[in-house]
Design a protein around this motif. Structure first.
Motif, PDB file in Angstrom:
ATOM      1  N   TRP A   9     -16.037 -28.919   2.179  1.00  0.00           N
ATOM      2  CA  TRP A   9     -16.216 -28.145   3.402  1.00  0.00           C
ATOM      3  C   TRP A   9     -16.771 -28.961   4.567  1.00  0.00           C
ATOM      4  N   VAL A  10     -17.155 -30.198   4.359  1.00  0.00           N
ATOM      5  CA  VAL A  10     -17.682 -31.025   5.448  1.00  0.00           C
ATOM      6  C   VAL A  10     -16.579 -31.408   6.431  1.00  0.00           C
ATOM      7  N   ILE A  11     -15.380 -31.583   5.941  1.00  0.00           N
ATOM      8  CA  ILE A  11     -14.264 -32.006   6.792  1.00  0.00           C
ATOM      9  C   ILE A  11     -13.569 -30.764   7.364  1.00  0.00           C
ATOM     10  N   PRO A  12     -13.620 -30.591   8.695  1.00  0.00           N
ATOM     11  CA  PRO A  12     -12.994 -29.397   9.285  1.00  0.00           C
ATOM     12  C   PRO A  12     -11.474 -29.505   9.293  1.00  0.00           C
ATOM     13  N   PRO A  13     -10.803 -28.366   9.221  1.00  0.00           N
ATOM     14  CA  PRO A  13      -9.352 -28.387   9.385  1.00  0.00           C
ATOM     15  C   PRO A  13      -9.009 -28.786  10.827  1.00  0.00           C
ATOM     16  N   PRO A  14      -7.764 -29.188  11.089  1.00  0.00           N
ATOM     17  CA  PRO A  14      -7.398 -29.657  12.438  1.00  0.00           C
ATOM     18  C   PRO A  14      -7.724 -28.658  13.547  1.00  0.00           C
ATOM     19  N   GLU A  15      -7.623 -27.365  13.269  1.00  0.00           N
ATOM     20  CA  GLU A  15      -7.890 -26.353  14.295  1.00  0.00           C
ATOM     21  C   GLU A  15      -9.356 -25.921  14.329  1.00  0.00           C
ATOM     22  N   GLY A  16     -10.205 -26.540  13.492  1.00  0.00           N
ATOM     23  CA  GLY A  16     -11.624 -26.193  13.423  1.00  0.00           C
ATOM     24  C   GLY A  16     -11.861 -25.054  12.442  1.00  0.00           C
ATOM     25  N   PHE A  17     -13.123 -24.842  12.124  1.00  0.00           N
ATOM     26  CA  PHE A  17     -13.486 -23.755  11.218  1.00  0.00           C
ATOM     27  C   PHE A  17     -13.457 -22.425  11.959  1.00  0.00           C
ATOM     28  N   THR A  18     -13.347 -21.341  11.192  1.00  0.00           N
ATOM     29  CA  THR A  18     -13.381 -19.993  11.756  1.00  0.00           C
ATOM     30  C   THR A  18     -14.562 -19.234  11.163  1.00  0.00           C
ATOM     31  N   ALA A  19     -14.834 -18.068  11.739  1.00  0.00           N
ATOM     32  CA  ALA A  19     -15.898 -17.211  11.206  1.00  0.00           C
ATOM     33  C   ALA A  19     -15.592 -16.833   9.765  1.00  0.00           C
ATOM     34  N   GLU A  20     -14.332 -16.647   9.440  1.00  0.00           N
ATOM     35  CA  GLU A  20     -13.940 -16.339   8.055  1.00  0.00           C
ATOM     36  C   GLU A  20     -14.351 -17.466   7.115  1.00  0.00           C
ATOM     37  N   ASP A  21     -14.148 -18.717   7.548  1.00  0.00           N
ATOM     38  CA  ASP A  21     -14.554 -19.866   6.733  1.00  0.00           C
ATOM     39  C   ASP A  21     -16.063 -19.843   6.492  1.00  0.00           C
ATOM     40  N   LEU A  22     -16.822 -19.605   7.554  1.00  0.00           N
ATOM     41  CA  LEU A  22     -18.279 -19.576   7.438  1.00  0.00           C
ATOM     42  C   LEU A  22     -18.719 -18.537   6.412  1.00  0.00           C
ATOM     43  N   LEU A  23     -18.075 -17.386   6.436  1.00  0.00           N
ATOM     44  CA  LEU A  23     -18.500 -16.281   5.580  1.00  0.00           C
ATOM     45  C   LEU A  23     -18.001 -16.395   4.152  1.00  0.00           C
ATOM     46  N   ARG A  24     -16.992 -17.241   3.893  1.00  0.00           N
ATOM     47  CA  ARG A  24     -16.431 -17.282   2.539  1.00  0.00           C
ATOM     48  C   ARG A  24     -16.634 -18.596   1.787  1.00  0.00           C
ATOM     49  N   LEU A  25     -16.906 -19.686   2.485  1.00  0.00           N
ATOM     50  CA  LEU A  25     -17.028 -20.978   1.811  1.00  0.00           C
ATOM     51  C   LEU A  25     -18.286 -21.036   0.945  1.00  0.00           C
ATOM     52  N   PRO A  26     -18.135 -21.371  -0.324  1.00  0.00           N
ATOM     53  CA  PRO A  26     -19.322 -21.492  -1.177  1.00  0.00           C
ATOM     54  C   PRO A  26     -20.031 -22.822  -0.924  1.00  0.00           C
ATOM     55  N   GLY A  27     -21.320 -22.829  -1.144  1.00  0.00           N
ATOM     56  CA  GLY A  27     -22.070 -24.081  -1.083  1.00  0.00           C
ATOM     57  C   GLY A  27     -22.572 -24.501   0.279  1.00  0.00           C
ATOM     58  N   PHE A  39     -19.435 -26.444  12.167  1.00  0.00           N
ATOM     59  CA  PHE A  39     -20.645 -26.005  11.490  1.00  0.00           C
ATOM     60  C   PHE A  39     -21.856 -26.728  12.087  1.00  0.00           C
ATOM     61  N   VAL A  40     -22.923 -25.989  12.272  1.00  0.00           N
ATOM     62  CA  VAL A  40     -24.197 -26.537  12.738  1.00  0.00           C
ATOM     63  C   VAL A  40     -25.211 -26.227  11.649  1.00  0.00           C
ATOM     64  N   PHE A  41     -25.885 -27.260  11.179  1.00  0.00           N
ATOM     65  CA  PHE A  41     -26.866 -27.119  10.107  1.00  0.00           C
ATOM     66  C   PHE A  41     -28.265 -27.198  10.698  1.00  0.00           C
ATOM     67  N   SER A  42     -29.128 -26.310  10.253  1.00  0.00           N
ATOM     68  CA  SER A  42     -30.487 -26.261  10.778  1.00  0.00           C
ATOM     69  C   SER A  42     -31.459 -26.927   9.823  1.00  0.00           C
ATOM     70  N   ARG A  43     -32.479 -27.518  10.411  1.00  0.00           N
ATOM     71  CA  ARG A  43     -33.579 -28.063   9.614  1.00  0.00           C
ATOM     72  C   ARG A  43     -34.454 -26.907   9.164  1.00  0.00           C
ATOM     73  N   PRO A  44     -35.233 -27.083   8.111  1.00  0.00           N
ATOM     74  CA  PRO A  44     -36.190 -26.040   7.730  1.00  0.00           C
ATOM     75  C   PRO A  44     -37.140 -25.755   8.894  1.00  0.00           C
ATOM     76  N   GLN A  45     -37.513 -24.484   9.048  1.00  0.00           N
ATOM     77  CA  GLN A  45     -38.384 -24.106  10.152  1.00  0.00           C
ATOM     78  C   GLN A  45     -39.788 -24.663   9.975  1.00  0.00           C
TER      79      GLN A  45
END
Length: 195
Positions: A9-27, A39-45
């Motif tokens: 899941w680190v490598i985006p598809p050519p058209e970019g990720f979608t909200a569906e991808d965010l909600l369904r991709l495991p891990g 995708f934007v990953f956050s540091r621990p608060q």
């Protein structure tokens, strides 16, 4: 030293990720956001954002009028390639209490989006995310920052003609407002308790 293999899941598809991808991709790491198809990953608060948000969500939920509830760290599915996760939201009580365990809200269910700025999220919280929230029609946006050991609240309201936020107030010691509903909170107690 050898690098670990990257998950698929680190490598985006050519058209970019979608909200569906965010909600369904495991891990995906917790609190992953989708902004502009990436995708934007956050540091621990750190301690301050965590504590201001805990107190704020409790107060928003307590003071919100009937029909509205406060929630924390839930994705808002703005569009096909925009699914940020505000630090807090005030949402329609029906959406909050729905039986199915959905992991996101829709913009029309959100009255207020809130961000607590950390050094890592400063640009997104001051610029990128508010623009996305405004374009999606979320009527109110609040941003909390820590300046010189004090909590500062910046409140914004949507101008429906321009679909941009206008600043309605900057609060240093006491946050008191009548929109989107009457709300008051002592900002000094958060800083005092942090020591």
């Amino acid at each position: 030293m050898r690098a670990e293999p990257l998950p698929s899941w680190v490598i985006p598809p050519p058209e970019g990720f979608t909200a569906e991808d965010l909600l369904r991709l495991p891990g995906l790491p917790p609190h992953t956001e989708l902004i502009d198809g990436s995708f934007v990953f956050s540091r621990p608060q750190t301690r301050w954002p965590s504590r201001i948000l805990q107190r704020l969500v409790n107060e928003l939920d307590r003071q919100a009028p009937e029909g509205w509830r406060a929630d924390r760290e839930m994705t808002v599915r703005l569009s096909k390639r925009q699914a940020p996760e505000p630090d807090a939201v005030v949402v329609d009580a029906e959406a909050f209490q729905r039986a199915e365990s959905l992991t996101y809200y829709l913009p029309e269910q959100v009255l207020l989006a809130v961000e607590a700025v950390s050094p890592e999220s400063e640009e997104r919280d001051r610029d990128t995310k508010p623009r996305k929230y405004a374009q999606a029609g979320i009527r109110h946006y609040w941003r909390f920052e820590r300046a010189e050991g004090r909590t500062v609240a910046y409140l914004y309201e949507l101008d429906p003609a321009s679909r941009c936020y206008g600043l309605t107030g900057i609060h240093h010691e006491q946050l008191k407002t009548s929109v989107p509903f009457p709300f008051a909170m002592d900002l000094t107690s958060v800083s005092t308790r942090l020591g």
